[in-house]
Design a protein around this motif. Structure first.
Motif, PDB file in Angstrom:
ATOM      1  N   UNK A 142      -0.572   1.197   2.538  1.00 44.03           N
ATOM      2  CA  UNK A 142      -0.625   0.567   1.216  1.00 44.03           C
ATOM      3  C   UNK A 142      -1.184  -0.842   1.277  1.00 44.03           C
ATOM      4  N   UNK A 143      -0.884  -1.578   2.349  1.00 45.09           N
ATOM      5  CA  UNK A 143      -1.309  -2.984   2.394  1.00 45.09           C
ATOM      6  C   UNK A 143      -2.804  -3.148   2.602  1.00 45.09           C
ATOM      7  N   UNK A 144      -3.530  -2.024   2.801  1.00 47.20           N
ATOM      8  CA  UNK A 144      -4.981  -2.091   2.901  1.00 47.20           C
ATOM      9  C   UNK A 144      -5.650  -1.206   1.854  1.00 47.20           C
ATOM     10  N   UNK A 145      -4.904  -0.838   0.817  1.00 50.90           N
ATOM     11  CA  UNK A 145      -5.416   0.034  -0.244  1.00 50.90           C
ATOM     12  C   UNK A 145      -5.384  -0.700  -1.575  1.00 50.90           C
ATOM     13  N   UNK A 146      -6.529  -0.720  -2.248  1.00 46.28           N
ATOM     14  CA  UNK A 146      -6.719  -1.497  -3.477  1.00 46.28           C
ATOM     15  C   UNK A 146      -7.201  -0.553  -4.570  1.00 46.28           C
ATOM     16  N   UNK A 147      -6.822  -0.838  -5.824  1.00 46.63           N
ATOM     17  CA  UNK A 147      -7.301  -0.042  -6.953  1.00 46.63           C
ATOM     18  C   UNK A 147      -7.807  -1.002  -8.017  1.00 46.63           C
ATOM     19  N   UNK A 148      -8.993  -0.716  -8.584  1.00 53.05           N
ATOM     20  CA  UNK A 148      -9.563  -1.597  -9.589  1.00 53.05           C
ATOM     21  C   UNK A 148     -10.170  -0.837 -10.746  1.00 53.05           C
TER      22      UNK A 148
END
Length: 278
Positions: A136-142
């Motif tokens: 999770x700490x390297x997963x981003x959503x935009x």
């Protein structure tokens, strides 16, 4: 997030690679999902596991000039290499929104199904077919506009899957009652209410952008357009929940910025260096 990732140097001018992937068929959405997967310059020459950015409205990558933006940042060595998964929109008025409820006109009626698709189909598919992290700490959503509302909703409610949300001109006006006929109860804004009722998660971080020319509406006649009010009010709710304005939230307001891909493209480097900067 990127502080513990290895630095990246280029032997030649970097060039990202775009793969068009139409292999994923969603059960809850009942449609084929079109993905544009943008791979970093060294992807085919390494066995690394990469951070990942999932992006709504993936069909807009050309107007966002995303490959040019990424190549420029990679040339400057301003970002750690990551994989971009751009998801083309389907019925965006119904699939984007808040999973907990539709708005007063029943827009966003499939937002719960879209969230289900993201968590149970999209993320597992991408992790299986591309070398991306499951952390999770390297997963981003935009996302942008309604897609930004969707991205924020997904990240805020699923901190075990994502740690950062990027929202360009987010549709935080989304509400349970109409503002017609002079009705002005700001407690009806759905995302604000969901944040108030939600939980604080110490590892979540948020990036927001608005433009001073995003719109002209000013429903409370305070001299500030609604899109700015709605975004800054949401930030206030996040602060009340326990998030730090300095450490957990970045807000960028663009003078003359409009509600379009050209404005979002111009500010994209700020977001990407925030999310994946070295």
């Amino acid at each position: 997030m990127a502080d513990h990732l290895p630095a990246f140097s280029f032997a030649e001018t970097p060039t990202v690679t775009v793969r068009h992937d139409d292999s994923l068929v969603s059960v809850p959405l009942r449609r084929t999902i079109h993905l544009d997967v943008v791979l970093p310059p060294d992807y085919d020459h390494s066995d690394k596991i990469y951070p990942v950015l999932y992006l709504n409205d993936g069909q807009d990558l050309p107007r966002l000039r995303m490959t040019d933006v990424l190549n420029s940042l990679y040339r400057q060595q301003a970002i750690t290499p990551f994989v971009l998964v751009a998801v083309h929109a389907g019925d965006r008025i119904q699939e984007y929104g808040t999973a907990a409820q539709a708005d007063y006109m029943n827009r966003g009626s499939k937002a719960g199904l879209y969230t289900d698709f993201v968590l149970t189909e999209l993320v597992p598919y991408v992790q299986k077919h591309y070398r991306v992290t499951s952390e999770a700490n390297q997963s981003v959503f935009g996302g942008f506009s309604l897609g930004g509302l969707s991205a924020f909703d997904i990240v805020f409610h699923h901190p075990g899957q994502f740690s950062r949300a990027g929202v360009f001109s987010g549709s935080f006006w989304w509400r349970s009652k109409s503002t017609e006929d002079g009705y002005r109860d700001e407690t009806d804004r759905i995302m604000h209410d969901l944040v108030r009722k939600g939980s604080y998660n110490k590892h979540l971080k948020f990036w927001f952008e608005t433009g001073t020319d995003d719109e002209t509406s000013d429903r409370n006649n305070n001299g500030i357009i609604d899109s700015i009010d709605d975004t800054t009010d949401l930030i206030d709710e996040l602060v009340k929940k326990g998030y730090s304005r300095n450490d957990d939230i970045r807000y960028v307001e663009i003078m003359g910025g409009r509600h379009n891909q050209e404005t979002w493209s111009e500010i994209m480097p700020d977001f990407l260096t925030w999310a994946f900067g070295k």
